[in-house]
Scaffold this active site. Structure first.
Site, PDB file in Angstrom:
ATOM      1  N   THR A  12      40.047  41.374  26.669  1.00  0.00           N
ATOM      2  CA  THR A  12      39.423  41.641  28.023  1.00  0.00           C
ATOM      3  C   THR A  12      40.695  42.668  28.803  1.00  0.00           C
ATOM      4  OG1 THR A  12      38.667  41.023  30.183  1.00  0.00           O
ATOM      5  CG2 THR A  12      40.465  39.673  29.260  1.00  0.00           C
ATOM      6  N   HIS A  13      39.957  43.399  29.349  1.00  0.00           N
ATOM      7  CA  HIS A  13      40.893  44.537  30.294  1.00  0.00           C
ATOM      8  C   HIS A  13      40.905  43.922  31.843  1.00  0.00           C
ATOM      9  CE1 HIS A  13      41.374  48.020  27.434  1.00  0.00           C
ATOM     10  NE2 HIS A  13      40.940  47.176  27.017  1.00  0.00           N
ATOM     11  N   GLY A  16      41.901  39.108  35.880  1.00  0.00           N
ATOM     12  CA  GLY A  16      41.618  37.968  36.218  1.00  0.00           C
ATOM     13  C   GLY A  16      41.073  36.814  35.390  1.00  0.00           C
ATOM     14  N   ASP A  79      31.400  36.664  26.352  1.00  0.00           N
ATOM     15  CA  ASP A  79      30.339  37.806  26.867  1.00  0.00           C
ATOM     16  C   ASP A  79      29.338  36.520  27.592  1.00  0.00           C
ATOM     17  OD1 ASP A  79      29.473  40.339  26.661  1.00  0.00           O
ATOM     18  OD2 ASP A  79      27.586  39.469  25.677  1.00  0.00           O
ATOM     19  N   GLY A 174      29.175  41.144  40.277  1.00  0.00           N
ATOM     20  CA  GLY A 174      28.010  40.938  39.540  1.00  0.00           C
ATOM     21  C   GLY A 174      26.712  40.309  40.358  1.00  0.00           C
ATOM     22  N   ASP A 176      26.462  37.347  41.648  1.00  0.00           N
ATOM     23  CA  ASP A 176      26.905  35.977  42.320  1.00  0.00           C
ATOM     24  C   ASP A 176      26.190  36.031  43.502  1.00  0.00           C
ATOM     25  OD1 ASP A 176      28.196  35.252  40.192  1.00  0.00           O
ATOM     26  OD2 ASP A 176      30.160  35.774  41.043  1.00  0.00           O
ATOM     27  N   LYS A 205      33.695  27.635  42.053  1.00  0.00           N
ATOM     28  CA  LYS A 205      32.789  28.307  41.038  1.00  0.00           C
ATOM     29  C   LYS A 205      33.379  28.155  39.658  1.00  0.00           C
ATOM     30  CE  LYS A 205      31.465  32.802  39.380  1.00  0.00           C
ATOM     31  NZ  LYS A 205      31.754  34.423  39.377  1.00  0.00           N
TER      32      LYS A 205
END
Length: 227
Positions: A12-13, A16, A79, A174, A176, A205
């Site tokens: 990932t980039h 978090g 993903d 997104g 959420d 969460k």
């Protein structure tokens, strides 16, 4: 390989995700997590592979494979996306680019709301799904410097809930703000309503999320394969 010399690359980039995975790693592995070093693909300046899989499992594997082949290090990738029942499972793997542009959360949310505007509340059921993959490379590299793959493992997680008619909350990303999970943290918002994912704290969460469930399911396999 021991816990004192184990480096895992998270494909990932998004830094978090490293913090989230570290938390889950410590939760699941206890003291054995102390010597495990997590690094992101972004910190290693690795490119993002083309995500041309047609399932969450395929896309998580291709991301982890690419990192493991390039680095010779174990790699973890995930993903995920939103599955809306009345839309036949869409937006699914296209969740992040549902509006036609990748990562435009506001436009994605607006399009989703418009598409299910006439759907009654009781039929607005949905779920977030995540596939998390661990790919372990072989020690040897080929003539192009790529490592062959020795082992692959995929685990999945889901977070069921319903889609609201308007966004609520300032956290998350997104979809959420539109999504109310079935599992709730035992408190409500100021209006006495169940919380959206965007109204929950990160800890609340993470405890119920699809990604958290998938990564937790993967951790015993990681321990067995690597530690």
């Amino acid at each position: 390989m021991t816990t004192t010399d184990l480096t895992i690359v998270v494909a990932t980039h998004n830094e978090g995700k490293l913090a989230e995975m570290r938390q889950i790693l410590e939760e699941c592995l206890g003291e054995r997590a102390a010597g495990v070093r997590l690094v992101s693909a972004g910190s290693m300046n690795l490119p993002d592979p083309v995500e041309d899989g047609v399932t969450f499992e395929e896309n998580s594997l291709l991301k982890a494979r690419d990192v493991a082949e390039r680095t010779g290090l174990p790699a973890v990738a995930d993903d995920s996306g939103l599955i809306v029942d009345v839309m036949g499972g869409a937006p699914g793997i296209l969740s992040a680019r549902w509006c036609g542009r990748h990562g435009d959360d506001a436009a994605n949310n607006a399009l989703l709301l418009a598409q299910i505007e006439d759907i009654p509340d009781a039929k607005r059921t949905a779920r977030f799904c995540c596939a998390a993959a661990l790919v372990v490379p072989a020690a040897e590299a080929d003539g192009n410097g790529r490592h062959r793959i020795a082992r692959e493992i995929v685990r999945t997680g889901e977070m069921p809930g319903v889609i609201l008619r308007a966004a609520r909350g300032e956290h998350g990303f997104g979809y959420d703000p539109l999504f109310v999970p079935d599992d709730q943290p035992g408190r409500t918002n100021a209006d006495g309503e169940p919380l959206t994912s965007a109204e929950m704290t990160p800890e609340e969460k993470n405890a119920i999320s699809h990604r958290g469930k998938a990564l937790r399911a993967l951790m015993p396999e990681l321990a067995a394969a690597l530690l």
